[in-house]
Design a protein around this motif. Structure first.
Motif, PDB file in Angstrom:
ATOM      1  N   ASP A  34      26.786  36.175  53.193  1.00 45.06           N
ATOM      2  CA  ASP A  34      27.264  35.209  52.212  1.00 45.06           C
ATOM      3  C   ASP A  34      26.812  35.627  50.810  1.00 45.06           C
ATOM      4  OD1 ASP A  34      26.818  32.555  54.541  1.00 45.06           O
ATOM      5  OD2 ASP A  34      28.715  33.323  53.794  1.00 45.06           O
ATOM      6  N   TYR A  35      27.148  34.776  49.830  1.00 47.28           N
ATOM      7  CA  TYR A  35      26.781  35.013  48.437  1.00 47.28           C
ATOM      8  C   TYR A  35      27.428  36.300  47.915  1.00 47.28           C
ATOM      9  CZ  TYR A  35      23.567  31.429  49.900  1.00 47.28           C
ATOM     10  OH  TYR A  35      23.051  30.279  50.426  1.00 47.28           O
ATOM     11  N   LEU A  36      28.743  36.379  48.139  1.00 45.18           N
ATOM     12  CA  LEU A  36      29.540  37.487  47.644  1.00 45.18           C
ATOM     13  C   LEU A  36      30.484  36.987  46.553  1.00 45.18           C
ATOM     14  CD1 LEU A  36      30.624  39.129  51.026  1.00 45.18           C
ATOM     15  CD2 LEU A  36      28.857  39.960  49.465  1.00 45.18           C
ATOM     16  N   VAL A  37      30.901  37.902  45.702  1.00 44.85           N
ATOM     17  CA  VAL A  37      31.972  37.622  44.760  1.00 44.85           C
ATOM     18  C   VAL A  37      33.262  38.133  45.384  1.00 44.85           C
ATOM     19  CG1 VAL A  37      32.923  38.113  42.489  1.00 44.85           C
ATOM     20  CG2 VAL A  37      30.473  37.712  42.753  1.00 44.85           C
ATOM     21  N   ASN A  43      36.998  25.395  51.523  1.00 44.44           N
ATOM     22  CA  ASN A  43      35.702  24.954  52.046  1.00 44.44           C
ATOM     23  C   ASN A  43      34.586  25.968  51.869  1.00 44.44           C
ATOM     24  OD1 ASN A  43      36.902  22.560  52.900  1.00 44.44           O
ATOM     25  ND2 ASN A  43      37.514  23.468  54.864  1.00 44.44           N
ATOM     26  N   ASP A  44      34.886  27.091  51.280  1.00 45.46           N
ATOM     27  CA  ASP A  44      33.863  28.142  51.106  1.00 45.46           C
ATOM     28  C   ASP A  44      33.096  27.869  49.814  1.00 45.46           C
ATOM     29  OD1 ASP A  44      32.298  30.357  50.984  1.00 45.46           O
ATOM     30  OD2 ASP A  44      33.937  31.804  50.781  1.00 45.46           O
ATOM     31  N   GLN A  45      31.891  27.303  49.946  1.00 44.84           N
ATOM     32  CA  GLN A  45      31.092  26.965  48.768  1.00 44.84           C
ATOM     33  C   GLN A  45      29.883  27.872  48.595  1.00 44.84           C
ATOM     34  OE1 GLN A  45      30.111  22.801  48.711  1.00 44.84           O
ATOM     35  NE2 GLN A  45      32.244  22.177  48.533  1.00 44.84           N
ATOM     36  N   ARG A  46      29.775  28.910  49.405  1.00 45.75           N
ATOM     37  CA  ARG A  46      28.620  29.800  49.302  1.00 45.75           C
ATOM     38  C   ARG A  46      28.968  31.118  48.627  1.00 45.75           C
ATOM     39  NH1 ARG A  46      24.936  29.467  54.683  1.00 45.75           N
ATOM     40  NH2 ARG A  46      23.709  30.822  53.357  1.00 45.75           N
ATOM     41  N   ASN A  47      30.220  31.250  48.210  1.00 44.98           N
ATOM     42  CA  ASN A  47      30.652  32.469  47.543  1.00 44.98           C
ATOM     43  C   ASN A  47      31.351  32.117  46.240  1.00 44.98           C
ATOM     44  OD1 ASN A  47      29.950  34.500  49.689  1.00 44.98           O
ATOM     45  ND2 ASN A  47      31.355  33.210  50.864  1.00 44.98           N
ATOM     46  N   ILE A 106      30.106  25.276  41.585  1.00 45.73           N
ATOM     47  CA  ILE A 106      30.517  24.188  42.468  1.00 45.73           C
ATOM     48  C   ILE A 106      29.404  23.174  42.666  1.00 45.73           C
ATOM     49  CG2 ILE A 106      31.315  23.588  44.774  1.00 45.73           C
ATOM     50  CD1 ILE A 106      32.708  26.286  44.906  1.00 45.73           C
ATOM     51  N   THR A 107      28.283  23.586  43.232  1.00 49.87           N
ATOM     52  CA  THR A 107      27.146  22.682  43.443  1.00 49.87           C
ATOM     53  C   THR A 107      25.861  23.440  43.232  1.00 49.87           C
ATOM     54  OG1 THR A 107      26.754  23.110  45.797  1.00 49.87           O
ATOM     55  CG2 THR A 107      28.461  21.486  45.251  1.00 49.87           C
ATOM     56  N   VAL A 126      23.527  23.311  45.377  1.00 51.23           N
ATOM     57  CA  VAL A 126      22.980  23.556  46.713  1.00 51.23           C
ATOM     58  C   VAL A 126      23.463  24.880  47.270  1.00 51.23           C
ATOM     59  CG1 VAL A 126      22.875  22.686  49.072  1.00 51.23           C
ATOM     60  CG2 VAL A 126      22.775  21.091  47.146  1.00 51.23           C
ATOM     61  N   ASN A 127      24.775  25.134  47.156  1.00 49.22           N
ATOM     62  CA  ASN A 127      25.344  26.313  47.811  1.00 49.22           C
ATOM     63  C   ASN A 127      25.647  27.465  46.866  1.00 49.22           C
ATOM     64  OD1 ASN A 127      25.313  25.217  50.429  1.00 49.22           O
ATOM     65  ND2 ASN A 127      27.127  24.009  49.963  1.00 49.22           N
ATOM     66  N   PHE A 128      25.577  27.248  45.568  1.00 44.13           N
ATOM     67  CA  PHE A 128      25.644  28.311  44.563  1.00 44.13           C
ATOM     68  C   PHE A 128      27.030  28.903  44.327  1.00 44.13           C
ATOM     69  CE2 PHE A 128      21.266  28.384  46.087  1.00 44.13           C
ATOM     70  CZ  PHE A 128      20.582  28.260  44.903  1.00 44.13           C
ATOM     71  N   GLY A 129      28.053  28.462  45.071  1.00 43.62           N
ATOM     72  CA  GLY A 129      29.368  29.042  44.891  1.00 43.62           C
ATOM     73  C   GLY A 129      29.988  28.670  43.565  1.00 43.62           C
ATOM     74  N   GLY A 130      31.113  29.306  43.241  1.00 42.26           N
ATOM     75  CA  GLY A 130      31.769  29.032  41.975  1.00 42.26           C
ATOM     76  C   GLY A 130      33.214  29.468  41.986  1.00 42.26           C
ATOM     77  N   ILE A 131      33.940  29.056  40.949  1.00 51.68           N
ATOM     78  CA  ILE A 131      35.358  29.361  40.805  1.00 51.68           C
ATOM     79  C   ILE A 131      35.605  29.955  39.427  1.00 51.68           C
ATOM     80  CG2 ILE A 131      37.709  28.423  40.745  1.00 51.68           C
ATOM     81  CD1 ILE A 131      36.509  28.179  43.486  1.00 51.68           C
ATOM     82  N   CYS A 132      36.402  31.019  39.376  1.00 48.32           N
ATOM     83  CA  CYS A 132      36.903  31.569  38.117  1.00 48.32           C
ATOM     84  C   CYS A 132      38.427  31.597  38.180  1.00 48.32           C
ATOM     85  CB  CYS A 132      36.408  32.993  37.891  1.00 48.32           C
ATOM     86  SG  CYS A 132      34.659  33.164  37.582  1.00 48.32           S
TER      87      CYS A 132
END
Length: 546
Positions: A23-26, A111-115, A142-143, A145-151
């Motif tokens: 996890d934690y990929l771009v 639903n993918d909030q870790r990437n 995003i949050t 807690v899970n560190f994900g994001g959107i560009c």
């Protein structure tokens, strides 16, 4: 059998490790409107590789090595380009972009909030959010807690796509707009790199590290204590933060999503002091603080504030030269308006005292230290410790302030350190407030031509600890300094408050330290002028490049 169990355990650990690091990929997504014929795979791969290399170069330039995020890649090492076919032509996605593409995404992306997902919207000249249009790109987190994001990136904008993607990805990492000249996090994206405080933030960020804690415990931003002007047009804001892990950095953000101040912090219960140019803030508004610990866990909180009134332009007559340091201290005091800090008679206040020790619960005089007086008395008897007056029987005056309540002492000779320990159990204490400094006691003796070598009343360093953890430490304070205000939160399970006064910078003979108005507050009625109005939203949307 033991060997088999060990082998199975090893296999489980390896699987868990792979899962965590998977996890934690771009991830790169090309959103293909129905009027777009071809996907520019190689061009997009070039952009994403260049963005990753830009971050590596900047992290290395700031001394953090070849750190960067990980891109999702194919087995052959190429950047993986995920393609999502859109149902509408490209112009449809230039306004309300996220709402329009979100309904067309499958659960894999929703639903993918870790990437972090970088969406390049094919053949668009702009993107938009919430009826905004004509924006080159957006990025948000995003949050916490899970560190994900959107560009969201418009493919056909007339600018460097590498810097635009790097900028919007910066927002997903927790970086806001900045005025730093060299940073690509500027709103105009004119900079080509990272500011130092931005690189330091990324150094501990989850996406920039492989050694991650599986379950994070986030810091807590408890209180913003005060907004005060300290020098010229500079204001200082103090924030109390507690954390299960060591703290690392705090960033202050204004209502325009601009980073206006930052501070490197440490410890697990600290009062961060952030200095901000007054011109960067308006008189009455909100300010958000982002705080990160050394494991990369971070959180945010938003506060209301009111700017303090501007001081008079001229406190001194500008035609009068400054007094010589070796002249009598009274020359410096002529232009200082004295203040008196009166006793606080609120029911939820318990004062710290120093005499008649070994009482672990407060009485009508206050709370006494429970440790041996040998740890804070100098052994001279008549000139050892005093409540509400100095050791010479004078009022407790720290430079320009007189205190009705306070503690005064002369540190021991060997070692030249005083240690006061107070029991915090059983009374629901939630905060400490007080003032520290060197009293004017030596001024009386200077007037009598005694001990002129002491002149400014000596010097001391004050440290406050809760259960062995440093919560506040002053710099070296002398008799030339004004009082320094101290306030911090007390954890609900705290047991011991320890106050350490270090006199070792010079001989303790010269030192007359004091703690003015030292009090514990035992319920939620903390009387600060700034009250929090709830936490900041976890969505960092609407961070846009104009």
């Amino acid at each position: 059998m033991k060997r088999l169990r060990l082998l199975l355990l090893t296999v489980v650990l390896v699987i868990v490790s792979i899962q965590v690091n998977a996890d934690y990929l771009v991830k790169t997504i090309y959103f293909k409107p129905n009027n777009v014929d071809n996907v520019p795979f190689e061009k997009i791969r070039g952009w994403m590789n260049d963005v990753q290399e830009l971050y590596i170069e900047e992290m290395s330039r700031h001394g953090y090595g070849n750190q960067s995020f990980k891109l999702e890649r194919e087995h052959n090492g190429n950047v993986k380009i995920n393609v999502v076919d859109g149902a509408h032509p490209s112009w449809k996605y230039e306004t309300d972009t996220w709402d329009n593409i979100k309904v067309e995404l499958n659960e894999k992306w929703k639903n993918d909030q870790r990437n972090i997902h970088v969406f390049i919207i094919g053949e668009t000249n702009a993107v938009g959010l919430d009826n905004d249009c004509c924006i080159a790109g957006f990025g948000w987190h995003i949050t916490n807690v899970n560190f994900g994001g959107i560009c969201l990136i418009a493919e056909n904008v007339n600018m460097s796509l590498v810097r635009l993607i790097a900028h919007e990805m910066g927002h997903t990492f927790g970086l806001y707009h900045t005025e730093a000249v060299n940073s690509f996090m500027r709103a105009d994206i004119r900079g080509k790199g990272l500011a130092e405080y931005e690189a330091r933030w990324l150094h501990k960020h989850y996406f920039f590290n492989d050694n991650r804690m599986i379950k994070l415990q986030h810091p807590t931003i408890n209180q913003m204590f005060s907004v005060k002007e300290i020098e010229g047009a500079v204001i200082e804001i103090r924030v109390n933060i507690t954390s299960p892990n060591d703290l690392y950095q705090i960033i202050a953000i204004d209502d325009n999503m601009l980073a206006v101040g930052w501070q490197y912090i440490n410890g697990r219960n600290t009062n961060a002091k952030i200095k901000i140019d007054r011109s960067k803030l308006i008189n009455k508004s909100h300010i958000t603080f982002m705080v990160m610990d050394t494991f990369g866990a971070f959180t945010s909180r938003k506060f209301d504030y009111i700017m303090p009134p501007r001081p008079d332009d001229a406190i001194h007559d500008k035609n009068v030269s400054e007094p010589n340091k070796n002249q009598d201290l009274e020359l410096d005091k002529k232009d200082i308006e004295p203040i008196t800090i009166k006793e606080d008679t609120s029911k939820n206040v318990v004062y710290l005292n120093i005499n008649s020790g070994k009482k672990t619960l407060p009485d009508e005089d206050g709370l006494k230290p429970f440790n041996s007086s040998r740890e804070y008395k100098n052994g001279w008897g008549w000139q050892a410790v005093s409540d509400n007056k100095t050791n010479n029987g004078n009022p407790i005056i720290i430079r320009d302030a007189t205190f009705e309540r306070g503690i005064s002492l002369s540190p021991p000779n060997h070692p030249e350190v005083s240690s006061l320990k107070y029991n915090l159990q059983g009374n629901n204490y939630i905060a400490f407030e007080g003032y520290i400094g060197i009293t004017n006691d030596r001024d009386f003796e200077i007037g009598k031509n005694q001990n002129k070598s002491c002149f400014v009343g000596g010097s001391c360093i004050f440290t406050f600890e809760i259960d062995g953890q440093n919560v506040y430490k002053s710099g070296l304070l002398t008799g030339e300094d004004s009082y320094e205000e101290v306030d911090f939160y007390i954890p609900f399970d705290a047991e011991v408050l320890r106050i350490i006064i270090d006199s070792s910078a010079d001989t303790s003979w010269c030192d007359h330290p004091a703690i003015g108005d030292p009090k514990l507050i035992s319920n939620s009625q903390i009387r600060y002028s700034i009250k929090p109005k709830g936490k900041a939203a976890t969505l960092w949307g609407k961070i846009k490049q104009k």
